[in-house]
Design a protein around this motif. Structure first.
Motif, short mmCIF file in Angstrom:
data_model
loop_
_atom_site.label_atom_id
_atom_site.label_comp_id
_atom_site.label_asym_id
_atom_site.label_seq_id
_atom_site.Cartn_x
_atom_site.Cartn_y
_atom_site.Cartn_z
N LEU A 190 26.53 -6.97 -0.93
CA LEU A 190 27.40 -8.02 -1.31
C LEU A 190 28.11 -7.51 -2.35
CD1 LEU A 190 25.18 -11.37 -0.52
CD2 LEU A 190 27.25 -10.59 0.72
N GLY A 191 28.11 -6.57 -3.02
CA GLY A 191 28.40 -6.07 -4.28
C GLY A 191 28.27 -6.76 -5.54
N ILE A 192 27.13 -7.27 -5.51
CA ILE A 192 27.03 -8.30 -6.89
C ILE A 192 26.29 -7.31 -7.78
CG2 ILE A 192 25.75 -10.08 -7.54
CD1 ILE A 192 25.90 -11.45 -4.79
N PRO A 193 26.61 -7.19 -9.01
CA PRO A 193 25.89 -6.44 -10.06
C PRO A 193 24.42 -6.98 -10.53
CG PRO A 193 28.15 -7.17 -10.95
CD PRO A 193 27.81 -8.03 -9.63
N ASP A 275 36.37 -7.73 -11.31
CA ASP A 275 37.00 -6.51 -11.18
C ASP A 275 37.14 -5.86 -9.80
OD1 ASP A 275 37.65 -7.07 -13.85
OD2 ASP A 275 36.63 -4.94 -14.64
N ASP A 276 36.06 -5.77 -9.48
CA ASP A 276 35.50 -5.46 -8.05
C ASP A 276 36.05 -6.18 -7.05
OD1 ASP A 276 34.27 -3.26 -6.29
OD2 ASP A 276 32.74 -4.71 -6.14
N LEU A 277 36.08 -7.48 -7.11
CA LEU A 277 36.67 -8.36 -6.17
C LEU A 277 38.19 -8.27 -6.10
CD1 LEU A 277 35.69 -10.84 -4.13
CD2 LEU A 277 36.49 -12.34 -6.27
N SER A 278 38.79 -8.25 -7.39
CA SER A 278 40.13 -8.07 -7.08
C SER A 278 40.84 -6.68 -6.76
CB SER A 278 41.03 -8.29 -8.63
OG SER A 278 40.37 -7.45 -9.64
N ASP A 279 39.86 -5.70 -6.76
CA ASP A 279 39.88 -4.28 -6.31
C ASP A 279 40.15 -4.43 -4.88
OD1 ASP A 279 40.46 -3.34 -8.65
OD2 ASP A 279 38.46 -2.08 -9.00
#
Length: 288
Positions: A190-193, A275-279
């Protein structure tokens, strides 16, 4: 026996002005996504590792005295049986801080006990309602009362913190490690840090018990942090040591600084998530 390193391997300013600066940074933090009022951080960890105590400790720092709102204590089974989202207030009458700490049932090493890995998925994606009563035998499903069918970005988890008891790192049961590995895979997808909160550092090392400011001078704690980083599978820079309040009645400047630094680290990771989400959103737009 802990070796004392010649100089600390991370720099920390142990001063009350620093505490005030950290508190102010947290108070004034704003998520970069305008539809998200508060960053949501999920605390995951073994029974008794200090998840609820961490929330209580952060709450205490902002209240100016030791408080305990979340049920915390020592028990062999999880004291947290519900999914709870805790908002910390800036002082007694203050407004809520821009961070919500989500507390979960403790992980247990036996099958069908403690937090279910499937439930973690529901929490991460924002489906799980607050105060949901965990049932280790049956995970949350779409028909459950309060299930959020189409969660917004503000309902999702923006950072995961694994809470690990420093004195139990080397005796982590293999089954528990497997569970954490399964959770980490879901979080990664899910791309969560992710970061690790290493709790009870004072109980693990006499040098640190003697003076919390020795935290980055303790060779033993450094080794522990390296071991945790390998076991949980995160870089050493993502491992943050803290000391929660348990028996104290008064706040301690050094403990506060470590706790607040951990929250700052969480907010930095939340920024990475956005940031990753907006990318991802802009690359999706390019494809359209």
């Amino acid at each position: 026996e802990s070796t004392e390193l010649e100089k600390p391997w991370r720099t920390v300013v142990w001063e009350s002005q620093k505490r005030a600066e950290l508190m102010e940074s947290i108070r004034t933090y704003k998520p970069t996504v305008s539809s998200v009022p508060q960053a949501r951080v999920l605390l995951i960890g073994q029974v008794g590792a200090g998840k609820s105590s961490f929330f209580n400790a952060i709450n205490s720092v902002f209240r100016g005295h030791v408080t305990s709102q979340a049920i915390a204590g020592s028990s062999s089974t999880s004291l947290t049986t519900q999914f709870r989202t805790y908002s910390v207030k800036a002082g007694r009458e203050g407004k809520p801080l821009p961070i919500i700490l989500c507390d979960t049932m403790g992980l247990e090493d036996s099958k069908g006990a403690g937090l279910d890995v499937e439930d973690i998925s529901s929490i991460l994606k924002g489906h799980m309602p607050n105060c949901y009563q965990f049932n280790p035998a049956a995970p949350l499903h779409a028909e459950t009362h309060g299930y959020q069918k189409s969660p917004a970005v503000k309902d999702k988890i923006h950072c995961v913190a694994y809470v690990v008891d420093a004195s139990k790192v080397s005796i982590m049961p293999p089954k528990l490690e497997e569970k954490m590995e399964a959770i980490r895979r879901k979080v990664n997808l899910l791309g969560i840090p992710q970061l690790v909160l290493l709790t009870k550092v004072d109980e693990a090392c006499p040098l640190v018990k003697d003076d919390l400011r020795n935290i980055y001078k303790s060779g033993y704690i450094k080794d522990l942090m390296q071991e945790v980083s390998v076991r949980v599978g995160v870089p050493l820079s993502c491992v943050v040591p803290v000391k929660n309040y348990s028996g104290e009645l008064e706040l301690d400047l050094n403990a506060d600084i470590l706790l607040l630094s951990a929250v700052i680290q969480m907010l930095r990771f939340v920024d990475n998530y956005f940031d990753d989400l907006s990318d991802r959103l802009s690359s999706a737009e390019c494809k359209d």
